[in-house]
Design an enzyme around this catalytic site. Structure first.
Site, PDB file in Angstrom:
ATOM      1  N   HIS A 114      13.401 -22.768 -44.346  1.00  0.00           N
ATOM      2  CA  HIS A 114      12.892 -21.583 -45.058  1.00  0.00           C
ATOM      3  C   HIS A 114      12.690 -21.841 -46.541  1.00  0.00           C
ATOM      4  CE1 HIS A 114      13.178 -18.515 -41.829  1.00  0.00           C
ATOM      5  NE2 HIS A 114      13.926 -19.468 -41.297  1.00  0.00           N
ATOM      6  N   ASP A 118      10.277 -21.377 -54.622  1.00  0.00           N
ATOM      7  CA  ASP A 118      10.621 -20.524 -53.485  1.00  0.00           C
ATOM      8  C   ASP A 118       9.910 -21.056 -52.252  1.00  0.00           C
ATOM      9  OD1 ASP A 118      11.864 -18.291 -52.315  1.00  0.00           O
ATOM     10  OD2 ASP A 118      11.230 -16.967 -53.943  1.00  0.00           O
TER      11      ASP A 118
HETATM   12  C1  GDG Z   1      14.500 -17.327 -47.984  1.00  0.00           C
HETATM   13  C2  GDG Z   1      13.630 -18.234 -48.867  1.00  0.00           C
HETATM   14  C3  GDG Z   1      11.598 -17.283 -47.765  1.00  0.00           C
HETATM   15  C4  GDG Z   1      15.906  -8.189 -51.410  1.00  0.00           C
HETATM   16  N1  GDG Z   1      16.684  -7.300 -52.073  1.00  0.00           N
HETATM   17  C5  GDG Z   1      16.927  -6.295 -51.214  1.00  0.00           C
HETATM   18  C6  GDG Z   1      16.276  -6.582 -50.001  1.00  0.00           C
HETATM   19  N2  GDG Z   1      15.672  -7.747 -50.154  1.00  0.00           N
HETATM   20  C7  GDG Z   1      14.844  -8.360 -49.110  1.00  0.00           C
HETATM   21  C8  GDG Z   1      13.390  -8.429 -49.523  1.00  0.00           C
HETATM   22  C9  GDG Z   1      12.895  -9.567 -48.645  1.00  0.00           C
HETATM   23  C10 GDG Z   1      14.122 -10.450 -48.518  1.00  0.00           C
HETATM   24  O1  GDG Z   1      15.263  -9.663 -48.882  1.00  0.00           O
HETATM   25  C11 GDG Z   1      14.088 -11.615 -49.494  1.00  0.00           C
HETATM   26  O2  GDG Z   1      13.235 -12.564 -48.977  1.00  0.00           O
HETATM   27  P1  GDG Z   1      12.547 -13.651 -49.907  1.00  0.00           P
HETATM   28  O3  GDG Z   1      11.529 -14.335 -49.083  1.00  0.00           O
HETATM   29  O4  GDG Z   1      11.956 -13.004 -51.099  1.00  0.00           O
HETATM   30  O5  GDG Z   1      13.705 -14.630 -50.426  1.00  0.00           O
HETATM   31  P2  GDG Z   1      15.090 -15.301 -49.847  1.00  0.00           P
HETATM   32  O6  GDG Z   1      16.120 -14.295 -49.565  1.00  0.00           O
HETATM   33  O7  GDG Z   1      15.455 -16.333 -50.861  1.00  0.00           O
HETATM   34  O8  GDG Z   1      14.660 -15.989 -48.470  1.00  0.00           O
HETATM   35  C12 GDG Z   1      12.264 -17.611 -49.097  1.00  0.00           C
HETATM   36  C13 GDG Z   1      12.545 -16.521 -46.855  1.00  0.00           C
HETATM   37  O9  GDG Z   1      13.798 -17.177 -46.710  1.00  0.00           O
HETATM   38  C14 GDG Z   1      11.953 -16.316 -45.463  1.00  0.00           C
HETATM   39  O10 GDG Z   1      11.584 -17.527 -44.899  1.00  0.00           O
HETATM   40  O11 GDG Z   1      10.438 -16.512 -48.002  1.00  0.00           O
HETATM   41  O12 GDG Z   1      11.445 -18.478 -49.845  1.00  0.00           O
HETATM   42  O13 GDG Z   1      14.286 -18.509 -50.111  1.00  0.00           O
HETATM   43  O14 GDG Z   1      12.555  -9.103 -47.378  1.00  0.00           O
HETATM   44  O15 GDG Z   1      12.775  -7.199 -49.288  1.00  0.00           O
HETATM   45  N3  GDG Z   1      16.313  -5.777 -48.927  1.00  0.00           N
HETATM   46  C15 GDG Z   1      17.020  -4.623 -49.050  1.00  0.00           C
HETATM   47  N4  GDG Z   1      17.676  -4.286 -50.209  1.00  0.00           N
HETATM   48  C16 GDG Z   1      17.644  -5.078 -51.300  1.00  0.00           C
HETATM   49  O16 GDG Z   1      18.246  -4.743 -52.328  1.00  0.00           O
HETATM   50  N5  GDG Z   1      17.068  -3.783 -48.014  1.00  0.00           N
END
Ligand code: GDG
Length: 461
Positions: A155, A363
């Site tokens: 990821h 990322d």
């Molecule tokens: C890894 C990789 C890759 C965030 N704050 C809250 C919340 N979130 C949710 C967001 C989003 C998810 O968490 C974060 O996903 P990201 O993709 O931005 O980043 P990582 O957590 O680092 O994820 C990344 C991912 O895996 C998937 O393959 O894209 O690059 O690092 O959905 O909305 N959700 C809630 N409250 C929050 O305060 N409910």
């Protein structure tokens, strides 16, 4: 039809009795709609790490969890996974901590996952392993006689050979990745870097798009970008934007424009530079003073990682600095929340925001960028400002693409976004929305499992 078996570091919180399912569960919903098995750490600490699992059921999904000892938690999870691999694969060599004891624990906990899984699977199961904590799992499974097809998806980013070279035992890590049948990456760039590393560390030929053969075993590396269910998220955002919480946000904004950032509180997300950039927007483009507020949701995450503790203190200080310098008695320019916000609430907040500010230093993909696009009102959409180092930037080229290391460049993009004519906003959004509808959570599952099944059998999703 083959049963799908998912293995990830942790089983999603919602399954093990927590309040809601995590991001990975949302992404994999499609491939588990007919049921399946999910194995992972329970999130609990016990006197010893033991492959005896607790079994439960969540809808049609069976899940199996086991506990980790304090020592394995420290060395496998906080240590090798999050203080060695995470910084290295996010291009932060200065933050890499290597300790041979971490690596030994990493291998030994993966052997525990393998023993736990071997006792649960059927010969026809398709095993899909997720993320950097579990790179050695395929070789550990082969060592206990498992012959099923096993796929792995990373990821987070992969790195060029010159960077992987910093890691002691890099060659072993590459060997372990090649023990899978399919290895998936978020972007073409990460795939390309992996193929380069295979050539460099394993001395094999690795042609673009072709399997790599090593020790009589063939592994297919693929680029398979993760996505969201964009149309469902758009519907959620529309509903939430009319709800009570979004109304309270509206009232508090008093007609000002909203800039939103949503990230786990992690140093890879580039938050200090982002706060700095917002300060510079107010310094350099004073027409936005009193007219804009920036809301940063930064839910605390992996708080046992020392660097994240340092980051939290730095952000507290910087938020105070920006507000101290710019705030008026009736205007707080920067709102900074370190608690998690409900997903439905977030969807409504995205829709209310004139700008989505997504500037990680590196990322794998970044789903927030896609969620922000999905949530917009197509008739009056906001503008996405996106780091060129997020995997999402490979696809989302109609965003305003910035270098997250340059706060002035981010400030200029914010100004451009805040003053962009509606026709241009609509044109950019239309293209972005089309793209996130093409690469969704469902296509992600379908394409990966298709590759894992050798593309000749029926895909399960
Ligand atoms: C890894 C990789 C890759 C965030 N704050 C809250 C919340 N979130 C949710 C967001 C989003 C998810 O968490 C974060 O996903 P990201 O993709 O931005 O980043 P990582 O957590 O680092 O994820 C990344 C991912 O895996 C998937 O393959 O894209 O690059 O690092 O959905 O909305 N959700 C809630 N409250 C929050 O305060 N409910």
């Amino acid at each position: 039809m083959a049963r799908i078996v998912i293995v990830s570091n942790r089983v999603p919180a919602g399954m093990a009795g927590g309040p809601q399912a995590g991001g990975l569960a949302v992404a994999l919903k499609d491939c588990l709609k007919d049921g399946g098995l999910w194995l992972g750490w329970s999130g609990e600490i016990a006197p010893t790490t033991c492959a005896d699992v607790k079994i439960g059921r969540f809808g049609k999904i069976d899940y199996a969890t086991f506990d980790l000892s304090r020592e394995d938690y420290e060395k496998f999870y906080v240590g090798y996974s999050n203080s060695t691999l995470w910084p290295l694969l996010h291009f932060q060599p200065g933050l890499v901590e290597f300790d041979r004891a971490y690596f030994d624990a990493y291998l030994s906990v993966n052997r525990t996952y393998a023993r736990a899984l071997a006792a649960l699977i059927e010969p026809t199961d398709l095993i899909w392993v997720h993320d950097y904590h579990l790179i050695p799992l395929a070789s550990a499974l082969r060592a206990v006689g498992v012959e099923n097809r096993i796929g792995f998806f990373l990821h987070i980013p992969f790195v060029p050979a010159s960077l992987l070279n910093l890691l002691p035992r890099a060659e072993k890590l590459m060997h372990m990745l090649c023990a899978y049948d399919v290895v998936g990456f978020q972007t073409e760039q990460h795939l390309h870097d992996f193929e380069d590393c295979a050539r460099h560390f394993l001395n094999v030929s690795a042609d673009a798009g072709a399997p790599i053969v090593i020790d009589n075993h063939s592994v297919l590396p693929i680029a398979n970008p993760i996505g969201i269910d964009a149309r469902a998220f758009a519907r959620q955002a529309k509903r939430s934007a009319q709800g009570n919480v979004a109304k309270r946000l509206d009232e508090s904004m008093q007609g000002r424009a909203l800039i939103i950032g949503v990230d786990r509180l992690d140093y890879s997300k580039g938050l200090p530079n982002r706060f700095e950039a917002f300060g510079r927007l107010l310094d350099r483009f004073s027409e936005h003073r009193l007219k804009v507020s920036y809301l940063q949701v930064a839910a605390r995450s992996r708080e046992d990682v020392t660097e994240n503790q340092r980051l939290k203190r730095e952000l507290d200080r910087r938020a105070g600095e920006v507000n101290g310098r710019h705030a008026e008695f009736d205007w707080v320019p920067l709102r900074y929340i370190t608690r998690a916000v409900a997903r439905a609430t977030l969807a409504g907040f995205y829709r209310k925001a004139r700008v989505g500010l997504v500037t990680p230093l590196r990322d794998g993909m970044n789903l927030v960028a896609k969620e922000y696009v999905a949530a917009q009102d197509p008739d009056d959409p906001g503008v996405l400002v996106l780091s060129r180092f997020a995997g999402a930037a490979e696809q989302l080229t109609e965003a305003l693409i910035v270098n997250p290391l340059d706060p002035d460049e981010i400030a200029e993009a914010l100004h451009q976004a805040l003053t962009m004519p509606r026709a241009e906003r609509k044109a950019r959004h239309e293209k972005l929305f089309e793209k996130i509808c093409q690469t969704t959570a469902a296509t992600y599952c379908h394409d990966f499992l298709g590759a894992l099944m050798g593309e000749t059998s029926d895909v399960v999703t």
